[in-house]
Design an enzyme around this catalytic site. Structure first.
Site, PDB file in Angstrom:
ATOM      1  N   SER A  64       0.644  -1.277   1.126  1.00  0.00           N
ATOM      2  CA  SER A  64      -0.117  -2.451   0.678  1.00  0.00           C
ATOM      3  C   SER A  64      -0.556  -2.405  -0.778  1.00  0.00           C
ATOM      4  CB  SER A  64      -1.353  -2.637   1.554  1.00  0.00           C
ATOM      5  OG  SER A  64      -0.987  -3.325   2.706  1.00  0.00           O
ATOM      6  N   LYS A  67       0.789  -5.090  -2.845  1.00  0.00           N
ATOM      7  CA  LYS A  67       0.200  -6.432  -2.851  1.00  0.00           C
ATOM      8  C   LYS A  67      -0.508  -6.745  -4.169  1.00  0.00           C
ATOM      9  CE  LYS A  67      -0.157  -6.277   2.161  1.00  0.00           C
ATOM     10  NZ  LYS A  67      -0.906  -5.850   3.336  1.00  0.00           N
ATOM     11  N   VAL A 260      -1.300   1.799   3.874  1.00  0.00           N
ATOM     12  CA  VAL A 260      -1.246   2.676   5.050  1.00  0.00           C
ATOM     13  C   VAL A 260      -0.360   3.909   4.846  1.00  0.00           C
ATOM     14  CG1 VAL A 260      -1.850   0.916   6.769  1.00  0.00           C
ATOM     15  CG2 VAL A 260       0.561   1.315   6.202  1.00  0.00           C
TER      16      VAL A 260
HETATM   17  N1  GLU Z   1       3.806  -2.582   5.490  1.00  0.00           N
HETATM   18  C1  GLU Z   1       2.514  -2.556   6.108  1.00  0.00           C
HETATM   19  C2  GLU Z   1       2.417  -3.665   7.115  1.00  0.00           C
HETATM   20  O1  GLU Z   1       2.777  -4.743   6.798  1.00  0.00           O
HETATM   21  C3  GLU Z   1       1.458  -2.663   5.046  1.00  0.00           C
HETATM   22  C4  GLU Z   1       0.087  -2.465   5.594  1.00  0.00           C
HETATM   23  C5  GLU Z   1      -0.817  -1.640   4.721  1.00  0.00           C
HETATM   24  O2  GLU Z   1      -0.410  -0.839   3.888  1.00  0.00           O
HETATM   25  O3  GLU Z   1      -2.003  -1.797   4.926  1.00  0.00           O
HETATM   26  O4  GLU Z   1       2.013  -3.483   8.215  1.00  0.00           O
END
Ligand code: GLU
Length: 306
Positions: A64, A67, A260
């Protein structure tokens, strides 16, 4: 003047008792394979000096944290218009929650939860079509001053094969007409951006422009406007850690974004950027030791925004 090498050694020592307390993400099977006992941290200053502890060359899945980059690109292109499709309020819900989306008519609360990031990636897909992922990756290479960054194909496929919630999210958003491109294209780009591999040095460098009013202090390149840098930092402070954003702001007192994969980036305005990596997560999906290390950093140095 802070003695950073000594400080980092102290932090490394003080986090040791926490090594059995968290859990590596396993809902993406390829992520569960990492060694849970890792810890590395990099402090990157504006003059190019950096200080670190642990294996700062160990690349991990940024998840994430990607993002932040996609939101930066979308805000740069669309400006305030973007907020018609994704809001800027904390969600108070888990990163992959579906419930709020339904009663808020497919407008995600913010660009740092999955739903919001998927909309942001869709907005970039409207501009760059088939080359959206390359565009995102090139931007990350530019902000981290490193051409060698790649994504991990195994993690990408693992998430594609198990991303049921993200598929549910994108379908729900599409049903409210807030996805403008084919869902397969958008979700593939989203999963690919999450599987980009970076180490703490690269990530700390990549965040410098946010600590310096939108300008990369190492190259003097203007990445975004000062006002946009302020907005992104504000969102990192209020929304960067999902439903634990308040807790992170309370304990650390810096804008930050977690993934995560176990990474957290944090910005000390006008001074530095920091990245910490440790893959054991707390119950909200944030690096447990990473959060503690940053709390120790701001407590010991007084370098928070408050
Ligand atoms: N690729 C993960 C998902 O979409 C990202 C979530 C994260 O890093 O919090 O579930």
């Amino acid at each position: 003047m802070v003695n950073y090498p000594l400080l980092l050694k102290e932090i490394e020592k003080e986090i040791q008792p926490l090594f059995s307390k968290g859990k590596v993400a396993n809902y993406i099977p390829a992520l569960s394979k990492v060694d849970p006992k890792q810890f590395s941290m990099t402090i990157q200053l504006f003059d190019g000096t950096s200080y670190g502890v642990g294996n700062q060359n160990k690349a991990f899945s940024i998840q994430s944290i990607s993002k932040v980059f996609t939101f930066t690109l979308a805000l740069k292109h669309y400006g305030k218009e973007l907020y018609q499709r994704v809001n800027h309020e904390p969600s108070g819900n888990p990163f992959n929650s579906l419930v709020q989306l339904e009663y808020e008519n497919g407008i995600p609360r913010n660009p740092f939860i999955n739903a919001g990031a998927i909309v942001t990636t869709d907005s970039l897909t409207s501009i760059h079509k088939d080359s959206t992922f390359e565009h995102i990756l090139n931007f990350i290479k530019k902000t981290s001053n490193d051409e060698s960054i790649v994504y991990d194909n195994e993690i990408f496929h693992s998430e594609m094969a198990n991303g049921y919630r993200n598929m549910a999210l994108i379908n729900m958003i599409k049903s409210f007409n807030n996805i403008h491109n084919p869902i397969d294209d958008v979700i593939k780009t989203y999963f690919k951006q999450c599987s980009i591999m970076m180490n703490t040095q690269q990530l700390a460098q990549s965040m410098l422009f946010l600590a310096n009013h939108g300008i990369n202090p190492l190259t003097n390149e203007v990445i975004i406007t000062e006002s946009q840098a302020k907005r992104i930092n504000s969102l990192m402070l209020t929304c960067g850690h999902y439903d634990a954003s308040g807790d992170f702001a309370y304990k650390v007192g810096l804008p930050g974004k977690s993934g995560v994969g176990g990474g957290i980036v944090a910005v000390v305005p006008q001074k530095m950027a920091i990245c910490v990596y440790s893959p054991q997560l707390n119950s909200q999906g944030n690096s447990l030791i990473g959060t503690k290390a940053l709390e120790l950093f701001t407590t010991k140095t007084g370098l928070s925004i408050f």
